[in-house]
Design a protein around this motif. Structure first.
Motif, PDB file in Angstrom:
ATOM      1  N   MET A 122       0.885  -1.144  -0.071  1.00  0.00           N
ATOM      2  CA  MET A 122       0.070   0.070   0.044  1.00  0.00           C
ATOM      3  C   MET A 122       0.812   1.185   0.113  1.00  0.00           C
ATOM      4  O   MET A 122       2.149   1.271   0.447  1.00  0.00           O
ATOM      5  CB  MET A 122      -0.841  -0.084   1.083  1.00  0.00           C
ATOM      6  CG  MET A 122      -1.946  -1.230   1.127  1.00  0.00           C
ATOM      7  SD  MET A 122      -3.309  -0.959   0.080  1.00  0.00           S
ATOM      8  CE  MET A 122      -4.083   0.617   0.731  1.00  0.00           C
ATOM      9  N   LEU A 123       0.376   2.409  -0.608  1.00  0.00           N
ATOM     10  CA  LEU A 123       0.992   3.593  -0.456  1.00  0.00           C
ATOM     11  C   LEU A 123       0.619   4.744   0.106  1.00  0.00           C
ATOM     12  O   LEU A 123      -0.641   4.871   0.247  1.00  0.00           O
ATOM     13  CB  LEU A 123       1.154   3.929  -2.171  1.00  0.00           C
ATOM     14  CG  LEU A 123       1.704   2.999  -3.143  1.00  0.00           C
ATOM     15  CD1 LEU A 123       1.570   3.480  -4.402  1.00  0.00           C
ATOM     16  CD2 LEU A 123       3.133   2.683  -2.788  1.00  0.00           C
ATOM     17  N   LYS A 124       1.476   5.615   0.878  1.00  0.00           N
ATOM     18  CA  LYS A 124       1.145   6.843   1.620  1.00  0.00           C
ATOM     19  C   LYS A 124       1.431   7.938   0.303  1.00  0.00           C
ATOM     20  O   LYS A 124       2.070   7.771  -0.425  1.00  0.00           O
ATOM     21  CB  LYS A 124       2.029   7.083   2.550  1.00  0.00           C
ATOM     22  CG  LYS A 124       1.985   6.316   3.788  1.00  0.00           C
ATOM     23  CD  LYS A 124       2.726   6.653   4.807  1.00  0.00           C
ATOM     24  CE  LYS A 124       2.716   6.191   6.248  1.00  0.00           C
ATOM     25  NZ  LYS A 124       3.702   6.525   7.011  1.00  0.00           N
ATOM     26  N   THR A 125       0.234   8.715   0.105  1.00  0.00           N
ATOM     27  CA  THR A 125       0.374   9.564  -0.887  1.00  0.00           C
ATOM     28  C   THR A 125       0.221  11.131  -0.192  1.00  0.00           C
ATOM     29  O   THR A 125      -0.623  11.088   0.503  1.00  0.00           O
ATOM     30  CB  THR A 125      -0.775   9.470  -2.143  1.00  0.00           C
ATOM     31  OG1 THR A 125      -0.691   8.035  -2.451  1.00  0.00           O
ATOM     32  CG2 THR A 125      -0.604  10.472  -3.182  1.00  0.00           C
ATOM     33  N   PHE A 126       1.156  11.954  -0.783  1.00  0.00           N
ATOM     34  CA  PHE A 126       1.001  13.310  -0.200  1.00  0.00           C
ATOM     35  C   PHE A 126       0.843  14.221  -1.628  1.00  0.00           C
ATOM     36  O   PHE A 126       1.669  14.033  -2.545  1.00  0.00           O
ATOM     37  CB  PHE A 126       2.380  13.817   0.431  1.00  0.00           C
ATOM     38  CG  PHE A 126       2.596  12.890   1.568  1.00  0.00           C
ATOM     39  CD1 PHE A 126       2.166  13.151   2.903  1.00  0.00           C
ATOM     40  CD2 PHE A 126       3.424  11.824   1.398  1.00  0.00           C
ATOM     41  CE1 PHE A 126       2.285  12.647   3.829  1.00  0.00           C
ATOM     42  CE2 PHE A 126       3.756  10.948   2.614  1.00  0.00           C
ATOM     43  CZ  PHE A 126       3.227  11.301   3.732  1.00  0.00           C
ATOM     44  N   ASN A 127      -0.328  14.854  -1.801  1.00  0.00           N
ATOM     45  CA  ASN A 127      -0.435  15.618  -2.981  1.00  0.00           C
ATOM     46  C   ASN A 127      -1.102  17.029  -2.871  1.00  0.00           C
ATOM     47  O   ASN A 127      -1.747  17.042  -1.649  1.00  0.00           O
ATOM     48  CB  ASN A 127      -1.185  14.678  -4.115  1.00  0.00           C
ATOM     49  CG  ASN A 127      -2.813  14.665  -3.636  1.00  0.00           C
ATOM     50  OD1 ASN A 127      -3.172  14.242  -2.697  1.00  0.00           O
ATOM     51  ND2 ASN A 127      -3.417  15.332  -4.449  1.00  0.00           N
ATOM     52  N   GLY A 128      -0.964  17.845  -3.740  1.00  0.00           N
ATOM     53  CA  GLY A 128      -1.689  19.233  -3.630  1.00  0.00           C
ATOM     54  C   GLY A 128      -2.007  19.297  -4.938  1.00  0.00           C
ATOM     55  O   GLY A 128      -1.455  18.856  -6.113  1.00  0.00           O
ATOM     56  N   GLY A 129      -2.881  20.264  -5.070  1.00  0.00           N
ATOM     57  CA  GLY A 129      -3.882  20.810  -6.303  1.00  0.00           C
ATOM     58  C   GLY A 129      -4.602  21.910  -6.328  1.00  0.00           C
ATOM     59  O   GLY A 129      -4.777  22.648  -5.649  1.00  0.00           O
ATOM     60  N   ILE A 130      -5.111  22.190  -7.618  1.00  0.00           N
ATOM     61  CA  ILE A 130      -6.020  23.321  -7.765  1.00  0.00           C
ATOM     62  C   ILE A 130      -7.415  22.973  -8.433  1.00  0.00           C
ATOM     63  O   ILE A 130      -7.163  22.123  -9.487  1.00  0.00           O
ATOM     64  CB  ILE A 130      -5.248  24.286  -8.492  1.00  0.00           C
ATOM     65  CG1 ILE A 130      -6.010  25.733  -8.392  1.00  0.00           C
ATOM     66  CG2 ILE A 130      -4.785  24.064  -9.790  1.00  0.00           C
ATOM     67  CD1 ILE A 130      -4.949  27.002  -8.996  1.00  0.00           C
ATOM     68  N   ASN A 131      -8.377  23.671  -8.250  1.00  0.00           N
ATOM     69  CA  ASN A 131      -9.625  23.437  -9.013  1.00  0.00           C
ATOM     70  C   ASN A 131     -10.169  24.865  -9.434  1.00  0.00           C
ATOM     71  O   ASN A 131     -10.299  25.784  -8.662  1.00  0.00           O
ATOM     72  CB  ASN A 131     -10.512  22.705  -8.140  1.00  0.00           C
ATOM     73  CG  ASN A 131     -11.796  22.225  -9.140  1.00  0.00           C
ATOM     74  OD1 ASN A 131     -12.227  22.891  -9.835  1.00  0.00           O
ATOM     75  ND2 ASN A 131     -12.256  20.953  -8.561  1.00  0.00           N
ATOM     76  N   VAL A 132     -10.188  25.096 -10.814  1.00  0.00           N
ATOM     77  CA  VAL A 132     -10.848  26.291 -11.374  1.00  0.00           C
ATOM     78  C   VAL A 132     -11.972  26.181 -11.973  1.00  0.00           C
ATOM     79  O   VAL A 132     -12.060  25.264 -12.855  1.00  0.00           O
ATOM     80  CB  VAL A 132      -9.731  27.093 -11.907  1.00  0.00           C
ATOM     81  CG1 VAL A 132      -9.997  28.429 -12.374  1.00  0.00           C
ATOM     82  CG2 VAL A 132      -8.279  27.005 -11.311  1.00  0.00           C
TER      83      VAL A 132
END
Length: 1022
Positions: free
Chosen positions: A1010-1020
């Motif tokens: 299994m994976l730990k995921t660290f992410n960020g993003g944007i919604n426009v």
């Protein structure tokens, strides 16, 4: 920005009509002495609401709010304005001035007001079945590669992701337990999945194109008859709503393994412990003291010949995931449209090229009113994706077998092995060589295209027709070159693969064409204002065609040209062609009186080509009822807002057996001897039962829905029982009868009994929005009858009175401390020594053997308890949410490499250096250290090695911020939000050897973790 603004001018005709309407309304208002009214509508946190419907009560006059939540209309003074918006409670406001400011409160039932059900929709208030809906808007920003991974924590649903490898990371879904076993079809317990009414894999969709996922868990699934016994999942894709808009979203993240085995990475500690294990077995040591001394000195100057390798650190890196989504959507009274494009790029955590996935997706959902009576539309969900794996796919097995004394590469870059002789390692698996040499690539394109129409007939009857084509094309290409490893001291080569069979190329081509057609007649009518009656009648036809072929060649000069025609030696060819057909007739009748007394009845009549000619048709009815007690005149409560009782009963089916099971199969290659000469021939190798019929599941459910404290608190409780009869499974035959495999027959009965509780609290405290929710589900699985047969598996048993595949193992009673204890106990083996595990003599015959195994009343694959909880907090555009998921009442029994020490030349974990029994440590947790290959006493399957696999996991935590509308309105941007989140960040479990989620129903520790995921993003949104 000009580009996006053009999308707002797509409807000049509509704009002209709107202008005419405003002029006409203006002239009427003058006559009625109307006044102009302007206003603004916001949510409780101050966010403007776009597209709110504003209507003057008693008239057809109305307007909709713009991107700033503002509206403008004319209305008589003292008129009442009605405000309605999906997901919010309706509100009425009297016009007392020319300016109106309105705040709408979120509805506790939110988008669930209208719920997708079989072949239609219903208001949640009138539902009588056990149905749960997941709104994908709540999953925005989460790094979901497949939709099945979004179902963790849904009450009554067990979603297990045991493999996080890019391209194949899909959860196994079980709804309310296991119904069947013994089928050769691996999907025998899978729920039926329908996308906009057409059977399709939800994991083939772009998660960003999905609006809701609805799970039918009880007799509500009976409308799908023969395929409803495992539950039904209805996926609804997004449609265009409101003014034209463009939405773009993006996220980027990094991933790493949640758990890895704690392997010994010190070569000296490894060799000494291995020698000690052999000494404890009474065997000669493997590594001479002189070699250990030489190695220890050489480590300081020559890391190529004397490595100290941590292979998990060498082989693993941070994975990268990124995703782009773009959509264009809009709607009017006459039409709606939504077009979307998606791109996913993943590079996994394993080194080498065989660990990558790319996916391009497209979605279309459009419909329009052709005439006043006819509405037609089209949907399309398609993708092209490719993913890679090493040619030799047992990568994680090879990692679990690596040793710290294995050389990575020599100075000149050649792949190394070890100069030390190690039993079980005649051919060293060098993970780097296997990861970078030889590759398999899977290329897939799949499109589901559906055309549909709705025609309004006289007498309030609607005719719906839908035709869908699902086309799948896949090509698996593989090539491996010749591979060698080299002794780092002598340079001597060892062939990993045979020069006679490498280089080698292989290709497999998959072509599926599935056709789906259904049509329905719907009728609704209200009698005397309080009597509501509706009916639906339909028919469907499903045809599944599959065609595949495979070929492989030897004799390549090198790896630069790998086409089949370049090979010089044919290896093998094969092909397969199948057809599967299902024909169905179905219907439903709903009645409610004033929304108080609710009744629903459904039926389905199915015929399947998988079953016997004279038994392939079956009838599947269901009935459900509800009572809204809160609507009764005698019921008075200021605290209870909704109180609904529900009950349902129904008959469902399962046809999940291999195709052509009812026909006797003849195998080629069954040779015969005539006159002393061997001749090629064919023979029947398995018996067949031409009377095979459906598995039948009778499902019963009772439930209650309660809303309290002005709908701030919602509570749902369900209790259920399912009994499956006529289990489709192979029944063994005596070998004297032609040595045939047994026929598939309808033999066996299985029960699943349980309950589900879901609670939610929603409130606004000042400017803070708060939502706290949780659920827990319990399921007891029990085999009721097998006609006296007992089915033995590897460490498991299936028999009446126990769950499917219960553990069947020896019962451990501690560790022998001395020879006197051994002499006073039942005989285990001639090798039994102090420090060995002691087993209970269950049958008191003085000998420990298979007759002393005991049943552990726990399934090896499905937990008794599943639960989830979480919260959402919002304040002035800032949101914080978290979701937790857990299981309980399930055990695991991992074996082989790393689960047991020194298994067939593999490594061991550090715990064997600390916690193994010695005369000086009589209370040690582990037995005396031995090799698991040489000392079978300690490593027999027993309760000593059985582990509690319960866990609680933080599946996701997310922090988001929506930029203030005041900032965005000047740029004509409707919405901008940014977010960061983490997935699988925290896990709480007693099981520490590997990830408790990925090890479930596994017997080894070598699976993609299994994976730990660290992410960020944007919604426009424009």
């Amino acid at each position: 920005m000009k580009f996006f603004s053009r999308f707002r001018l797509l409807k000049p005709a509509t704009f002209l009509l709107l202008c005419i309407g405003i002029i006409g309304a203006g002239s009427l208002s003058l006559h009625a002495q109307d006044i102009p009214v302007t206003g603004k509508v916001t949510a409780a946190n101050g966010t403007p609401l776009i597209g709110v419907n504003v209507q003057v009560a008693g008239t057809s006059r109305g307007a909709a709010t713009d991107v700033n939540g503002a509206f403008k209309l004319t209305a008589p003074k003292d008129a009442t304005l009605k405000f309605t918006f999906i997901g919010y409670l309706p509100k009425e406001v009297k016009v007392k001035s020319a300016t109106v400011l309105v705040v709408l409160q979120e509805d506790i039932q939110k988008l669930n007001d209208v719920v997708v059900v079989g072949y239609g929709t219903q208001k949640k208030a009138t539902l009588t079945g056990a149905i749960t809906t997941v709104n994908m808007v709540d999953k925005e920003g989460q790094p979901l590669t497949n939709v099945s991974n979004a179902l963790h924590g849904v009450p009554g649903v067990f979603a297990n992701l045991s493999n996080s490898q890019p391209g194949v990371d899909r959860s196994t879904i079980r709804i309310r337990g296991l119904n069947t076993f013994g089928s050769s079809d691996p999907r025998a317990n899978d729920p039926l999945v329908l996308v906009d009414g057409i059977e399709y894999s939800m994991d083939e969709l772009n998660p960003n194109d999905i609006e809701t996922v609805t799970v039918l868990k009880d007799a509500a699934a009976a409308i799908y008859g023969s395929r409803g016994s495992n539950g039904v999942i209805l996926v609804t894709t997004k449609k265009g709503r409101g003014t034209s808009r463009v939405n773009y979203s993006y996220y980027y993240g990094q991933q790493k393994a949640t758990y890895l085995p704690d392997v010994i990475t010190d070569p000296i500690a490894y060799m000494k412990l291995k020698n000690q294990a052999l000494i404890n077995e009474g065997k000669a040591i493997e590594y001479a003291e002189a070699d250990i001394d030489e190695y220890q000195k050489g480590m300081a100057t020559d890391p190529f010949t004397y490595p100290a390798n941590d292979w998990y650190k060498i082989a693993l890196k941070n994975g990268v995931i990124q995703k782009h989504d773009l959509s264009i959507s809009g709607s009017s009274d006459k039409y709606q449209y939504r077009l979307s494009l998606g791109y996913l790029d993943r590079n996994g955590i394993l080194f080498g090229p065989g660990n990558h996935e790319k996916k391009y997706s497209v979605g279309l959902n459009a419909s329009m009113d052709v005439t006043k009576r006819l509405r037609a539309g089209i949907t399309m969900d398609g993708y092209y994706r490719t993913y890679t794996t090493p040619f030799y796919t047992d990568t994680w097995n090879y990692l679990a077998r690596t040793l710290p004394i294995l050389t990575d590469t020599l100075r000149d870059g050649r792949y190394g092995n070890s100069w030390l002789r190690t039993a079980g390692r005649n051919n060293w698996e060098n993970p780097r060589m296997l990861a970078y040499n030889g590759l398999q690539t899977k290329q897939i394109q799949r499109f589901l295209t559906t055309v549909f129409a709705e025609y309004k007939l006289p007498f309030d009857i609607n005719y719906n027709i839908k035709f869908g084509v699902d086309k799948y094309d896949g090509l698996l290409s593989g090539f491996t070159p010749r591979m060698q490893t080299f002794n780092p001291k002598t340079g001597a080569p060892i062939n990993w693969n045979s020069p006679a069979t490498a280089p080698r190329s292989a290709k497999t081509d998959f072509n599926d064409m599935n056709i789906h057609f259904y049509n329905t007649l719907d009728w609704k009518h209200q009698f005397k204002e309080k009597h509501n009656l509706s009916a639906m009648l339909g028919a469907s036809y499903d045809n599944f065609d599959s065609d595949s072929w495979a070929a492989s060649m030897y004799g390549y000069l090198d790896g630069r040209l790998d086409a089949l025609s370049v090979g010089t030696t044919w290896n093998a060819t094969s092909g397969n062609l199948t057809r599967d057909v299902l024909e169905s007739y179905f219907g439903r009748v709903n009645y409610d009186y004033d929304g108080k007394y609710l009744l629903e009845a459904t039926f389905r009549y199915d015929g399947s080509s998988r079953l016997g000619k004279h038994s392939r048709w079956a009838f599947f009815p269901s009935v459900s009822a509800g009572w809204r007690i809160d609507k009764e005149a005698f019921f008075h409560s200021d605290f209870i807002n909704v109180l609904k009782l529900r009950a349902s009963a129904g008959k469902l089916g399962n046809q999940a057996i291999a195709l052509y099971t009812t026909e006797p199969m003849v195998n080629l290659g069954e040779d015969y001897s005539f006159g002393g000469v061997l001749n090629s021939g064919a023979a029947k190798i398995a018996d067949a039962d031409s009377t095979l019929r459906w598995e039948i599941t009778n499902a019963y459910n009772v439930g209650v829905d309660v809303n309290l404290w002005n709908n701030r608190i919602g509570l749902t409780v369900d209790a259920y029982k399912k009994r499956t009869n006529g289990i489709l499974r192979e029944v063994g035959m005596p070998s004297q009868v032609g040595n045939l495999a047994g026929a598939k027959q309808n033999v066996g009965t299985v029960d699943n009994t349980g309950f589900e509780v879901t609670a939610q609290y929603r409130d606004h405290i000042g400017e803070v929005d708060l939502n706290v929710y949780g659920s827990v589900a319990y399921n007891k699985n029990e085999v009721v009858d097998l006609h006296g047969e007992i089915i033995y598996g590897t460490g498991t048993i299936t028999q009446a009175g126990s769950p499917i595949e219960s553990f069947y193992i020896l019962q451990a009673e501690g560790i022998f401390q001395n020879q006197a204890e051994i002499a006073a106990s039942a005989k285990q083996s001639a090798n039994t020594k102090p420090g060995y595990i002691k087993f209970r003599d269950v049958n008191n015959d003085g000998i420990i053997n298979g007759d002393d195994r005991v049943i552990v009343n726990s399934s090896s694959s499905v937990p008794k308890y599943t639960y989830g909880f979480g919260f959402n907090v919002g304040y002035k555009g800032i949101t914080l949410s978290a979701a937790f998921q857990g299981i309980g009442g399930v055990k695991v029994l991992p074996t082989a490499n790393l689960a047991y020490p020194f298994n067939n030349g593999a490594n061991a974990t550090w715990e064997w250096t600390r916690d193994a029994w010695t005369p000086e440590k009589p209370n040690a947790r582990l037995p005396i250290v031995t090799t698991s290959t040489g000392s079978i006493d300690n490593f027999q399957r027993s309760t000593f090695w059985l582990r509690d696999n319960s866990y609680l996991r933080m599946k996701n935590i997310q922090l988001g911020y929506a930029l203030p509308q005041l900032w965005l309105s000047k740029a004509k941007i409707q919405k901008v939000s940014v977010f960061i989140n983490a997935e699988n960040l925290l896990t709480f479990s007693r099981y520490k050897d590997f990830d408790p989620e990925s090890i479930l129903d596994q017997t080894t520790l070598y699976t993609y973790p299994m994976l730990k995921t660290f992410n960020g993003g944007i919604n426009v949104t424009f």
